[in-house]
Design a protein around this motif. Structure first.
Motif, PDB file in Angstrom:
ATOM      1  N   ASP A   1       0.819  -1.218   0.000  1.00 38.57           N
ATOM      2  CA  ASP A   1       0.000   0.000   0.000  1.00 38.57           C
ATOM      3  C   ASP A   1       0.850   1.263   0.000  1.00 38.57           C
ATOM      4  N   ALA A   2       1.939   1.252   0.769  1.00 40.30           N
ATOM      5  CA  ALA A   2       2.826   2.422   0.801  1.00 40.30           C
ATOM      6  C   ALA A   2       3.424   2.672  -0.579  1.00 40.30           C
ATOM      7  N   TRP A   3       3.853   1.613  -1.230  1.00 43.54           N
ATOM      8  CA  TRP A   3       4.431   1.731  -2.561  1.00 43.54           C
ATOM      9  C   TRP A   3       3.364   2.174  -3.564  1.00 43.54           C
ATOM     10  N   ALA A   4       2.176   1.611  -3.458  1.00 48.08           N
ATOM     11  CA  ALA A   4       1.092   1.936  -4.394  1.00 48.08           C
ATOM     12  C   ALA A   4       0.714   3.419  -4.315  1.00 48.08           C
ATOM     13  N   ARG A   5       0.866   4.025  -3.146  1.00 47.19           N
ATOM     14  CA  ARG A   5       0.544   5.459  -3.003  1.00 47.19           C
ATOM     15  C   ARG A   5       1.463   6.343  -3.837  1.00 47.19           C
ATOM     16  N   LEU A   6       2.608   5.827  -4.233  1.00 48.65           N
ATOM     17  CA  LEU A   6       3.547   6.603  -5.041  1.00 48.65           C
ATOM     18  C   LEU A   6       3.396   6.337  -6.543  1.00 48.65           C
ATOM     19  N   LYS A   7       2.363   5.620  -6.914  1.00 53.12           N
ATOM     20  CA  LYS A   7       2.149   5.274  -8.326  1.00 53.12           C
ATOM     21  C   LYS A   7       2.198   6.522  -9.200  1.00 53.12           C
ATOM     22  N   GLY A   8       2.974   6.432 -10.268  1.00 53.90           N
ATOM     23  CA  GLY A   8       3.096   7.536 -11.215  1.00 53.90           C
ATOM     24  C   GLY A   8       4.239   8.496 -10.902  1.00 53.90           C
ATOM     25  N   MET A   9       4.855   8.350  -9.732  1.00 48.75           N
ATOM     26  CA  MET A   9       5.973   9.234  -9.363  1.00 48.75           C
ATOM     27  C   MET A   9       7.203   8.865 -10.188  1.00 48.75           C
ATOM     28  N   GLU A  10       7.867   9.873 -10.721  1.00 39.77           N
ATOM     29  CA  GLU A  10       9.084   9.638 -11.501  1.00 39.77           C
ATOM     30  C   GLU A  10      10.203   9.152 -10.592  1.00 39.77           C
ATOM     31  N   ALA A  11      11.113   8.378 -11.159  1.00 40.87           N
ATOM     32  CA  ALA A  11      12.209   7.789 -10.386  1.00 40.87           C
ATOM     33  C   ALA A  11      13.049   8.856  -9.686  1.00 40.87           C
ATOM     34  N   ASP A  12      13.359   9.952 -10.366  1.00 40.83           N
ATOM     35  CA  ASP A  12      14.183  10.995  -9.754  1.00 40.83           C
ATOM     36  C   ASP A  12      13.486  11.630  -8.556  1.00 40.83           C
ATOM     37  N   LYS A  13      12.184  11.809  -8.660  1.00 44.05           N
ATOM     38  CA  LYS A  13      11.433  12.384  -7.543  1.00 44.05           C
ATOM     39  C   LYS A  13      11.415  11.402  -6.367  1.00 44.05           C
ATOM     40  N   ALA A  14      11.287  10.113  -6.658  1.00 42.79           N
ATOM     41  CA  ALA A  14      11.315   9.098  -5.605  1.00 42.79           C
ATOM     42  C   ALA A  14      12.691   9.047  -4.942  1.00 42.79           C
ATOM     43  N   LYS A  15      13.747   9.148  -5.728  1.00 42.62           N
ATOM     44  CA  LYS A  15      15.106   9.175  -5.172  1.00 42.62           C
ATOM     45  C   LYS A  15      15.276  10.386  -4.262  1.00 42.62           C
TER      46      LYS A  15
END
Length: 89
Positions: free
Chosen positions: A59-73
């Motif tokens: 669920d935590a990961w799913a909340r970030l769906k669509g986030m670009e890799a650089d933004k996640a980093k």
């Protein structure tokens, strides 16, 4: 981008130096940002109701769906920085 990648890799090392275990919410945030940065959007089936840990991570990961890799980093690096600051007192 090379700088962000270097910061991301350093943050992965730095998080191991924390003297206290982060809260479950912080661990889930780290996990989700790491997985989004490395693998992209969540895939696979959501774990069943009896798998509390797996379900929370999914669920935590799913909340970030669509986030670009650089933004996640960047989110991962920022979270580790905040944890390190809190750890130092």
């Amino acid at each position: 981008m090379a700088d962000l990648q270097a910061e991301f890799e350093q943050a992965q090392k730095d998080v191991e130096t924390l003297s206290q275990r982060p809260s479950n919410d912080d661990l889930l945030a780290l996990y989700a940002h790491y997985k989004q940065a490395i693998e992209g959007d969540v895939s696979g089936k959501r774990p069943g109701m009896t798998d509390f840990k797996g379900r929370a991570k999914y669920d935590a990961w799913a909340r970030l769906k669509g986030m670009e890799a650089d933004k996640a980093k960047h989110g991962y690096v920022t979270k580790v920085g905040a944890l390190l600051d809190a750890d130092r007192g």
